[in-house]
Scaffold this motif. Structure first.
Motif, PDB file in Angstrom:
ATOM      1  N   ARG A   1       2.510   1.654  -3.473  1.00 37.21           N
ATOM      2  CA  ARG A   1       1.623   1.994  -4.581  1.00 37.21           C
ATOM      3  C   ARG A   1       1.005   3.375  -4.404  1.00 37.21           C
ATOM      4  O   ARG A   1       0.538   3.975  -5.355  1.00 37.21           O
ATOM      5  CB  ARG A   1       0.559   0.932  -4.792  1.00 37.21           C
ATOM      6  N   GLU A   2       1.003   3.892  -3.173  1.00 34.32           N
ATOM      7  CA  GLU A   2       0.500   5.249  -2.954  1.00 34.32           C
ATOM      8  C   GLU A   2       1.631   6.275  -3.078  1.00 34.32           C
ATOM      9  O   GLU A   2       1.429   7.440  -2.781  1.00 34.32           O
ATOM     10  CB  GLU A   2      -0.138   5.367  -1.567  1.00 34.32           C
TER      11      GLU A   2
ATOM     12  N   TYR B   1       5.354   7.018 -10.436  1.00 36.66           N
ATOM     13  CA  TYR B   1       5.296   8.318  -9.756  1.00 36.66           C
ATOM     14  C   TYR B   1       6.273   9.313 -10.377  1.00 36.66           C
ATOM     15  O   TYR B   1       6.016  10.513 -10.374  1.00 36.66           O
ATOM     16  CB  TYR B   1       5.506   8.157  -8.247  1.00 36.66           C
TER      17      TYR B   1
ATOM     18  N   SER C   1      -6.995   0.434   0.826  1.00 33.51           N
ATOM     19  CA  SER C   1      -7.933   1.560   0.983  1.00 33.51           C
ATOM     20  C   SER C   1      -9.361   1.100   0.727  1.00 33.51           C
ATOM     21  O   SER C   1     -10.274   1.466   1.455  1.00 33.51           O
ATOM     22  CB  SER C   1      -7.618   2.683  -0.006  1.00 33.51           C
TER      23      SER C   1
ATOM     24  N   LYS D   1      -4.792   6.759   7.361  1.00 34.30           N
ATOM     25  CA  LYS D   1      -3.474   6.985   7.949  1.00 34.30           C
ATOM     26  C   LYS D   1      -3.517   6.839   9.462  1.00 34.30           C
ATOM     27  O   LYS D   1      -2.610   6.275  10.068  1.00 34.30           O
ATOM     28  CB  LYS D   1      -2.954   8.366   7.553  1.00 34.30           C
TER      29      LYS D   1
ATOM     30  N   ASN E   1      -8.979   9.623   3.687  1.00 31.14           N
ATOM     31  CA  ASN E   1      -7.547   9.354   3.545  1.00 31.14           C
ATOM     32  C   ASN E   1      -6.838   9.482   4.876  1.00 31.14           C
ATOM     33  O   ASN E   1      -6.007   8.659   5.234  1.00 31.14           O
ATOM     34  CB  ASN E   1      -6.930  10.374   2.583  1.00 31.14           C
TER      35      ASN E   1
ATOM     36  N   HIS F   1       0.836  -1.204   0.000  1.00 31.45           N
ATOM     37  CA  HIS F   1       0.000   0.000   0.000  1.00 31.45           C
ATOM     38  C   HIS F   1       0.872   1.256   0.000  1.00 31.45           C
ATOM     39  O   HIS F   1       0.657   2.169  -0.789  1.00 31.45           O
ATOM     40  CB  HIS F   1      -0.922  -0.014   1.217  1.00 31.45           C
TER      41      HIS F   1
ATOM     42  N   GLN G   1      -7.018   1.297  -7.643  1.00 34.13           N
ATOM     43  CA  GLN G   1      -7.072   1.788  -6.265  1.00 34.13           C
ATOM     44  C   GLN G   1      -6.375   0.811  -5.339  1.00 34.13           C
ATOM     45  O   GLN G   1      -6.391  -0.397  -5.580  1.00 34.13           O
ATOM     46  CB  GLN G   1      -8.532   1.910  -5.835  1.00 34.13           C
ATOM     47  N   SER G   2      -5.785   1.337  -4.307  1.00 35.25           N
ATOM     48  CA  SER G   2      -5.130   0.467  -3.344  1.00 35.25           C
ATOM     49  C   SER G   2      -6.156  -0.469  -2.730  1.00 35.25           C
ATOM     50  O   SER G   2      -7.162  -0.024  -2.194  1.00 35.25           O
ATOM     51  CB  SER G   2      -4.485   1.303  -2.241  1.00 35.25           C
TER      52      SER G   2
ATOM     53  N   CYS H   1      -1.162   0.790 -13.914  1.00 35.34           N
ATOM     54  CA  CYS H   1      -1.531  -0.270 -12.970  1.00 35.34           C
ATOM     55  C   CYS H   1      -2.042  -1.491 -13.724  1.00 35.34           C
ATOM     56  O   CYS H   1      -1.720  -2.630 -13.384  1.00 35.34           O
ATOM     57  CB  CYS H   1      -2.608   0.211 -12.008  1.00 35.34           C
TER      58      CYS H   1
END
Lengths: 387, 388
Positions: free
Chosen positions: A125-126, A155, A278, B146, B142, A122, A274-275, A266
């Motif tokens: 990939r973010e 990125y 998430s 976190k 988001n 995660h 999307q992750s 991706c």
């Protein structure tokens, strides 16, 4: 959510806390003053020639005075009020919030190593590479580092696009030309188009023409009208803003293309856009309230909950979490499966096979009435539906 | 509002119109009420978010108060104990009391500064919850992810990652790093087979642990006893037991007897019951035990938030279709790791049919293509044929 009464209760706590702490200061101040006064009384007695009260007498007076002040009693009063406000606030929190969201947690082996790998992926990939590295080190999940390199490239491309540099993006698209074409993506042309417009916008018409000649031809077969439009832009060089093509200059093209590029990138990596962490957590936030309510209803039947193969209630989560088409028979409420597939009746209504068998009393030529409309249907006319 | 079907009577029209007119103007125009209630429901899950800093605040208040009480009563008894003193002694005695009070004054100032800081943190959390609305929801979500991740890092003792993650998003006020550093000292010590910090922590939280009928201190004492037996310090072991274990006898007699028996069996026993008591994993057990006590004291869930949300999410997403070969990559359950975690969890239940073609439709101007026939349909028409 209305937090006003909670905020009020909190204000009460801080107010009482301030009262209590200034009370403490006041009491301590009072005590020191009394003692200092007594002290100076004793000291002046030594310096004076006149007969003064004996120091032991002063000491006794001081004792009496302090007893009168009763500092501990004073402290206790304010502290009591503060304690009241504190426990009231906690009760309020427990009332307005779910005090234990782990009630529907299943005590199962939830593999630490697997979770750590999911988290490390995660982070990468973010685009949180530093944090990912730190985590991989701390949790000893070195095997995930491979995934970093893929996303690092993505990125870098996106970062360059932010500063209007399409170089890395075009390089990637050219390298993956064949794969992108197979996936039916025209992102390479879109990138070239953006680059072409960028050149043209800076008034360099000859350069733009050269660019078009060099890069547009491979797309001529499939995207001729698009390319014709772009070539027409050449005529408007220098005054594109007032041309019929001004829309092509919109900065939203950059944002949109960056989004699409991330998607395609991706896709080529075989990753979701999307992750997945998430997505799962977001679904969990939406689903958890229902599960907690379920636990309230099932009150105490922890064993039953632990062994349940399917949830007894549906969880309403947003459409974005709906990854599969699901057919639920409106008659039997069963979920369609390979053994019990959805069948389209001649009137256009759909039921599961078992329901149709039941309605027709297992006779394929005997007509029966559709439960939703007056049409008479025969089993032989029903067709299986595929989603 | 639902579009009214054709041929509706004017009466119905009139009532709907008046209903709209009398309803209060919504602050969130254009946001469906289901979305808002969904948001409210999700905010109700944030008990720990408000509770933990508040417990910390409360603890600081209590500790400060205890310190004042202790000093004040010390000064009071120092005064009343003073009998017949010579003049010089009296001056000296009073001077010492004054300087003691001055020390207390400084302590009070520091204490109230700490209290105010923690009150600020509690307020920041309230403000953060209040700030969640339809406009900033994706950013807010988001941040929530976190926060959940930092919570996980802290519970797993990945302190560096926790700190880095919090700093990178400037959410230090929204996570409980400081509080977990208090736990870190104890955990690190237990890892080195030292009980002193853990015992100090027990003493600090004595009344609350007692209220919760915690066994943790007793377990620490047992472990110390075992260590004495291990090093053949039998006499000291007996003395230790008299002093520290005997008070627990009434509550935990059985365990006490079992551990006493190790004096006879010694650490190289082959007897399974007593052998385990000498195993190093007892220390791991103490560490886990401590973490649980610690979480309970602060009003935290015993499981990491991440695990709780993951389980709920996986159950909500889990359908038999996730395990088919053509499962879309966008579904987390298409991945081996997520499937593994979801294995012991229940499948979701569906009451209504759903078409997962919306994405295809939004990407193609509302058109979808049939994979079997290649025919193109309007999304709206497709759902119409799909009665349930």
């Amino acid at each position: 959510m209305d937090l006003n009464n909670i905020k009020d209760a909190f204000d009460r706590v801080t107010k009482k806390q301030k009262v209590s702490s200034s009370k403490s200061q006041e009491v301590v101040e009072q005590m020191s003053q009394e003692i200092e006064q007594a002290l100076s009384g004793i000291q002046s007695a030594t310096n004076s020639t006149f007969p003064q009260p004996d120091h032991n007498l002063i000491l006794t007076e001081l004792k009496a005075k302090l007893k009168e002040i009763a500092p501990l009693g004073q402290l206790e009063g304010t502290q009591k009020e503060l304690n009241l406000a504190l426990s009231k606030y906690i009760k309020l929190l427990e009332k307005h919030f779910n005090p234990d969201i782990s009630r529907s947690y299943r005590n199962v082996d939830f593999d630490l190593h697997t979770i750590n790998q999911i988290i490390a992926s995660h982070f990468y990939r973010e685009g949180m590479f530093d944090i990912g590295d730190c985590f991989v080190n701390e949790a000893h999940e070195e095997s995930v580092v491979d995934r970093k390199t893929h996303f690092l490239e993505m990125y870098q491309i996106l970062e360059s696009m932010k500063s209007r540099d399409l170089g890395p993006a075009l390089k990637w698209a050219t390298t993956n030309h064949e794969k992108l074409r197979q996936n039916g993506s025209d992102i390479e042309l879109k990138l070239h188009r953006l680059q072409f417009m960028e050149i043209l916008q800076h008034g360099r018409r000859d350069e733009a023409l050269k660019y078009a000649r060099a890069y547009f031809s491979p797309f001529a077969n499939q995207h001729l009208p698009e390319i014709q439009k772009l070539m027409a832009c050449l005529l408007w060089a220098g005054k594109l803003e007032s041309s019929p093509y001004s829309e092509l200059l919109s900065p939203t093209h950059w944002a949109k293309l960056a989004h699409e590029l991330a998607q395609q990138f991706c896709n080529l990596l075989g990753e979701s856009y999307q992750s997945p962490l998430s997505v799962t957590i977001a679904a969990g936030v939406q689903g958890l309230p229902t599960l907690l309510k379920l636990m309230n209803v099932m009150n105490g039947k922890k064993n039953e909950w632990q062994s349940m193969k399917q949830l007894p209630v549906p969880i309403d989560i947003d459409q974005e979490f709906q990854f599969h088409s699901i057919f639920v028979c409106p008659v039997s409420r069963d979920q369609a499966s390979e053994e019990n597939p959805p069948m389209l009746m001649s009137c256009g209504h759909v039921l599961c096979k078992q329901s149709i068998t039941k309605l027709s009393k297992n006779n394929s030529t005997r007509p029966f009435k559709c439960p939703y409309c007056p049409t008479e249907v025969e089993v032989g006319q029903c067709r299986r539906l595929y989603f | 509002m639902e579009p009214l079907p054709n041929g509706n009577s004017t009466v119905t029209n009139a009532t709907t119109a008046s209903a709209t007119a009398t309803s209060l103007p919504s602050l969130h125009a254009g946001v469906p009420s289901s979305k808002l209630s969904q948001l409210t429901e999700s905010l109700k899950l944030e008990h720990q978010f408000l509770r933990v800093p508040f417990e910390h605040y409360k603890k600081t208040i209590r500790a400060n108060h205890r310190a004042v009480e202790k000093e004040v009563s010390a000064v009071m008894s120092g005064l009343s104990d003073a009998g017949d003193l010579s003049q010089d002694d009296a001056v000296q005695h009073l001077n010492s009391l004054v300087s003691r009070l001055q020390g207390l004054k400084r302590k009070l100032e520091d204490g109230s500064r700490a209290e105010n800081l923690q009150a600020q943190r509690c307020r920041a959390r309230l403000d953060h919850l209040e700030s969640a609305d339809a406009d900033n929801i994706s950013e807010w979500n988001n941040t929530r992810l976190k926060r959940i991740l930092v919570d996980y890092m802290l519970r797993m003792s990945y302190y560096d990652t926790a700190t880095k993650l919090a700093e990178s998003s400037s959410i230090q006020d929204l996570v409980d790093i400081e509080i977990f550093y208090e736990a870190k000292k104890v955990i690190d010590a237990l890892r080195n087979k030292e009980v002193a910090p853990a015992l100090a922590w027990c003493a600090d939280n004595k009344s609350r642990l007692k209220k919760a009928k915690s066994k943790f201190e007793f377990q620490l004492r047992l472990q110390e006893f075992i260590e004495l037996v291990r090093s053949d310090n039998n006499v000291r072991a007996v003395m230790y037991a008299r002093k520290y274990l005997a008070p627990w006898a009434a509550t935990y007699m059985k365990e006490l007897q079992k551990v006493f028996a190790t004096l006879a069996f010694t650490s190289n026993t082959g007897c399974e019951i007593y052998k385990v008591l000498f195993e190093p994993k007892q220390w791991d057990y103490l560490m886990d035990q401590f973490k649980q006590e610690f979480c309970r004291l602060y009003g935290m869930t015993l499981e990491p938030l991440l695990n709780i949300y993951l389980q709920a999410g996986l159950s909500a997403l889990k359908t038999p279709f996730c395990y088919e070969d053509d499962c879309t990559k966008e579904d987390p359950l298409s991945q081996e790791s997520f499937r593994k975690l979801a294995m012991p969890l229940p499948f979701s239940k569906q009451h209504h049919s759903k078409l997962a073609l919306e994405e295809m439709a939004t990407n193609n101007n509302g058109k979808i293509t049939c994979p079997r026939t290649g025919l193109v349909y309007n999304y709206t028409e497709v759902t119409k044929a799909y009665i349930s």
